[in-house]
Design a protein around this motif. Structure first.
Motif, PDB file in Angstrom:
ATOM      1  N   THR A 130       0.896  -1.441  -0.137  1.00 52.40           N
ATOM      2  CA  THR A 130       0.017   0.055  -0.089  1.00 52.40           C
ATOM      3  C   THR A 130       0.762   1.423   0.038  1.00 52.40           C
ATOM      4  O   THR A 130       0.426   2.275   0.065  1.00 52.40           O
ATOM      5  N   ASP A 131       2.078   0.957   0.033  1.00 52.34           N
ATOM      6  CA  ASP A 131       2.905   2.300  -0.142  1.00 52.34           C
ATOM      7  C   ASP A 131       2.650   3.475  -1.036  1.00 52.34           C
ATOM      8  O   ASP A 131       2.522   4.665  -0.823  1.00 52.34           O
ATOM      9  N   GLY A 132       2.311   2.941  -2.386  1.00 51.84           N
ATOM     10  CA  GLY A 132       1.978   3.989  -3.282  1.00 51.84           C
ATOM     11  C   GLY A 132       0.492   4.205  -3.579  1.00 51.84           C
ATOM     12  O   GLY A 132       0.110   5.041  -4.110  1.00 51.84           O
ATOM     13  N   LEU A 133      -0.238   3.422  -3.206  1.00 55.64           N
ATOM     14  CA  LEU A 133      -1.674   3.479  -2.784  1.00 55.64           C
ATOM     15  C   LEU A 133      -2.487   3.162  -1.525  1.00 55.64           C
ATOM     16  O   LEU A 133      -2.631   2.009  -1.715  1.00 55.64           O
ATOM     17  N   SER A 134      -2.458   3.823  -0.663  1.00 52.88           N
ATOM     18  CA  SER A 134      -3.062   3.620   0.567  1.00 52.88           C
ATOM     19  C   SER A 134      -4.542   3.320   0.595  1.00 52.88           C
ATOM     20  O   SER A 134      -5.159   3.826  -0.469  1.00 52.88           O
ATOM     21  N   PHE A 135      -5.306   2.772   1.483  1.00 51.65           N
ATOM     22  CA  PHE A 135      -6.794   2.474   1.524  1.00 51.65           C
ATOM     23  C   PHE A 135      -7.173   3.991   1.678  1.00 51.65           C
ATOM     24  O   PHE A 135      -8.372   4.381   0.924  1.00 51.65           O
ATOM     25  N   ASN A 136      -7.065   4.959   2.215  1.00 44.69           N
ATOM     26  CA  ASN A 136      -7.209   6.412   2.451  1.00 44.69           C
ATOM     27  C   ASN A 136      -7.177   7.170   0.912  1.00 44.69           C
ATOM     28  O   ASN A 136      -8.270   7.814   0.354  1.00 44.69           O
ATOM     29  N   GLU A 137      -5.986   6.853   0.190  1.00 43.33           N
ATOM     30  CA  GLU A 137      -5.989   7.619  -0.937  1.00 43.33           C
ATOM     31  C   GLU A 137      -6.882   6.899  -2.068  1.00 43.33           C
ATOM     32  O   GLU A 137      -7.327   7.631  -3.033  1.00 43.33           O
ATOM     33  N   LEU A 138      -6.910   5.505  -2.130  1.00 40.80           N
ATOM     34  CA  LEU A 138      -7.805   4.924  -2.965  1.00 40.80           C
ATOM     35  C   LEU A 138      -9.436   5.322  -2.927  1.00 40.80           C
ATOM     36  O   LEU A 138      -9.871   5.803  -3.716  1.00 40.80           O
ATOM     37  N   ILE A 139      -9.812   5.427  -1.614  1.00 42.85           N
ATOM     38  CA  ILE A 139     -10.948   5.815  -1.218  1.00 42.85           C
ATOM     39  C   ILE A 139     -11.408   7.313  -1.754  1.00 42.85           C
ATOM     40  O   ILE A 139     -12.276   7.915  -2.293  1.00 42.85           O
ATOM     41  N   ALA A 140     -10.457   8.188  -1.489  1.00 41.91           N
ATOM     42  CA  ALA A 140     -10.255   9.562  -1.820  1.00 41.91           C
ATOM     43  C   ALA A 140     -10.498   9.826  -3.600  1.00 41.91           C
ATOM     44  O   ALA A 140     -11.254  10.542  -4.037  1.00 41.91           O
ATOM     45  N   SER A 141      -9.624   8.804  -4.107  1.00 38.87           N
ATOM     46  CA  SER A 141      -9.630   8.783  -5.694  1.00 38.87           C
ATOM     47  C   SER A 141     -11.093   8.402  -6.140  1.00 38.87           C
ATOM     48  O   SER A 141     -11.741   8.854  -6.994  1.00 38.87           O
ATOM     49  N   CYS A 142     -11.730   7.407  -5.443  1.00 40.14           N
ATOM     50  CA  CYS A 142     -12.996   6.832  -5.731  1.00 40.14           C
ATOM     51  C   CYS A 142     -13.900   7.888  -5.604  1.00 40.14           C
ATOM     52  O   CYS A 142     -15.249   8.205  -6.412  1.00 40.14           O
ATOM     53  N   SER A 143     -14.030   8.781  -4.336  1.00 34.29           N
ATOM     54  CA  SER A 143     -14.777   9.710  -4.193  1.00 34.29           C
ATOM     55  C   SER A 143     -14.814  10.909  -5.347  1.00 34.29           C
ATOM     56  O   SER A 143     -15.862  11.473  -5.653  1.00 34.29           O
ATOM     57  N   ARG A 144     -13.560  11.294  -5.675  1.00 33.79           N
ATOM     58  CA  ARG A 144     -13.502  12.343  -6.661  1.00 33.79           C
ATOM     59  C   ARG A 144     -13.905  11.785  -8.061  1.00 33.79           C
ATOM     60  O   ARG A 144     -14.257  12.686  -8.884  1.00 33.79           O
ATOM     61  N   LEU A 145     -13.798  10.451  -8.445  1.00 29.04           N
ATOM     62  CA  LEU A 145     -14.152  10.107  -9.748  1.00 29.04           C
ATOM     63  C   LEU A 145     -15.681   9.771  -9.818  1.00 29.04           C
ATOM     64  O   LEU A 145     -15.992   8.769 -10.769  1.00 29.04           O
ATOM     65  N   SER A 146     -16.460   9.770  -8.777  1.00 29.38           N
ATOM     66  CA  SER A 146     -17.827   9.189  -8.793  1.00 29.38           C
ATOM     67  C   SER A 146     -18.909  10.200  -8.857  1.00 29.38           C
ATOM     68  O   SER A 146     -18.574  11.272  -8.472  1.00 29.38           O
ATOM     69  N   HIS A 147     -20.050   9.675  -8.758  1.00 32.44           N
ATOM     70  CA  HIS A 147     -21.317  10.475  -8.404  1.00 32.44           C
ATOM     71  C   HIS A 147     -21.978   9.772  -7.246  1.00 32.44           C
ATOM     72  O   HIS A 147     -21.641   8.721  -6.672  1.00 32.44           O
ATOM     73  N   SER A 148     -23.203  10.362  -6.899  1.00 32.40           N
ATOM     74  CA  SER A 148     -23.923  10.022  -5.717  1.00 32.40           C
ATOM     75  C   SER A 148     -24.508   8.499  -5.856  1.00 32.40           C
ATOM     76  O   SER A 148     -24.602   7.806  -4.813  1.00 32.40           O
ATOM     77  N   LYS A 149     -24.548   7.772  -6.969  1.00 38.13           N
ATOM     78  CA  LYS A 149     -24.887   6.758  -7.132  1.00 38.13           C
ATOM     79  C   LYS A 149     -23.962   5.533  -7.536  1.00 38.13           C
ATOM     80  O   LYS A 149     -24.376   4.501  -8.227  1.00 38.13           O
ATOM     81  N   THR A 150     -22.778   6.034  -7.568  1.00 36.13           N
ATOM     82  CA  THR A 150     -21.659   4.931  -8.079  1.00 36.13           C
ATOM     83  C   THR A 150     -21.486   3.827  -7.258  1.00 36.13           C
ATOM     84  O   THR A 150     -21.781   3.883  -6.056  1.00 36.13           O
ATOM     85  N   ARG A 151     -21.210   2.707  -7.949  1.00 36.45           N
ATOM     86  CA  ARG A 151     -21.030   1.477  -7.054  1.00 36.45           C
ATOM     87  C   ARG A 151     -19.604   1.215  -6.894  1.00 36.45           C
ATOM     88  O   ARG A 151     -18.798   1.221  -8.211  1.00 36.45           O
ATOM     89  N   LEU A 152     -19.042   0.942  -5.917  1.00 33.87           N
ATOM     90  CA  LEU A 152     -17.553   0.526  -5.755  1.00 33.87           C
ATOM     91  C   LEU A 152     -17.470  -1.080  -5.554  1.00 33.87           C
ATOM     92  O   LEU A 152     -18.005  -1.374  -4.375  1.00 33.87           O
ATOM     93  N   ASN A 153     -16.800  -1.675  -6.339  1.00 32.39           N
ATOM     94  CA  ASN A 153     -16.420  -2.933  -5.924  1.00 32.39           C
ATOM     95  C   ASN A 153     -14.918  -3.484  -5.568  1.00 32.39           C
ATOM     96  O   ASN A 153     -14.032  -2.953  -6.489  1.00 32.39           O
ATOM     97  N   VAL A 154     -14.991  -4.001  -4.506  1.00 34.31           N
ATOM     98  CA  VAL A 154     -13.668  -4.463  -3.920  1.00 34.31           C
ATOM     99  C   VAL A 154     -13.377  -5.685  -3.585  1.00 34.31           C
ATOM    100  O   VAL A 154     -14.373  -6.521  -3.112  1.00 34.31           O
ATOM    101  N   ILE A 155     -12.362  -6.401  -3.808  1.00 38.15           N
ATOM    102  CA  ILE A 155     -11.858  -7.670  -3.065  1.00 38.15           C
ATOM    103  C   ILE A 155     -10.829  -7.383  -2.179  1.00 38.15           C
ATOM    104  O   ILE A 155      -9.600  -6.958  -2.734  1.00 38.15           O
TER     105      ILE A 155
END
Length: 232
Positions: A130-155
């Motif tokens: 996670t050095d280059g992409l922490s969970f916080n950074e990933l979530i922040a990016s998803c928030s920036r690239l989404s709208h109110s009804k976006t679905r986020l799928n993760v494993i």
């Protein structure tokens, strides 16, 4: 192993640090992309998840992001050789990726090792840690690239999944579906398939076992993945 042949496409994986895995296939088959017109695959690697999304939603515009140049070369070749050569590829970090329009569905099989020892393969370390992409950074990016009804799928592995759920909730993403995956009936769940949205509703929890007692794929796994495996 240089390639993995699926029913509708082939994944060449000579340069990518992370090869085709059961985790990726599970997420690609399970992810909620229904009705999505714009789909984003974060950390595409060989391009597997983007191609699976395109097979399931052929009318959607699919974009993929990958930071490793070797993996990008594989993904670029795989997209070009597939039935969907119009799949978009961005080489770089998701933190610096910008899109003209938000995405309806996001799929990611993210790096999750945090404090573990690293090997000598830099590309593999980048893909797994996670050095280059922490969970916080990933979530922040998803928030920036989404709208109110976006679905986020993760494993994620189950332990790291709990950490991700907590980080996501702090940013306004809530767990709507949670599938606990185990390799056999005799083992504890080792992976969490998760669907998040910005709707704080009740979470549907299910389970999936990959292998039957005789070592063959379980019926549930076959039903989930039969559209992709060549011999299933």
């Amino acid at each position: 192993m240089s390639g993995f042949v699926f029913k509708q496409f082939t994944v060449t994986q000579t340069r990518a640090a992370m090869k085709v895995s059961t985790d990726g296939i599970l997420l690609g088959a399970w992810a909620d992309v229904s009705g999505a017109k714009r789909i984003l695959d974060i950390g595409t690697g060989t391009g597997l998840l983007a191609l699976m999304a395109k097979q399931r939603a052929p009318d959607a515009k699919v974009s993929a992001i990958e930071i490793d140049s070797g993996a990008c070369s594989d993904a670029r070749d795989n997209f070009a050789a597939s039935p969907w050569p119009d799949t978009n590829l961005f080489e770089g970090a998701v933190q610096s990726f910008n899109a003209a329009e938000p995405f309806d569905a996001i799929i990611t099989n993210p790096p999750y090792f945090n404090a573990s020892l690293k090997g000598e393969n830099h590309a593999r370390n980048t893909a797994r840690h996670t050095d280059g992409l922490s969970f916080n950074e990933l979530i922040a990016s998803c928030s920036r690239l989404s709208h109110s009804k976006t679905r986020l799928n993760v494993i994620l592995p189950c332990v790291e999944a709990q950490q991700f759920i907590a980080v996501a909730e702090q940013a306004g993403w809530y767990l709507n579906r949670h599938c606990l995956v185990r390799t056999t009936d005799k083992k504890q769940a080792s992976r969490s398939l998760m669907l998040f949205s910005q709707n704080n509703g009740e979470c549907e929890t299910t389970s999936l076992t990959i292998h039957a007692a005789d070592g063959s794929y379980s019926q549930d796994y076959k039903e989930l993945c039969k559209a992709f495996y060549l011999k299933m």
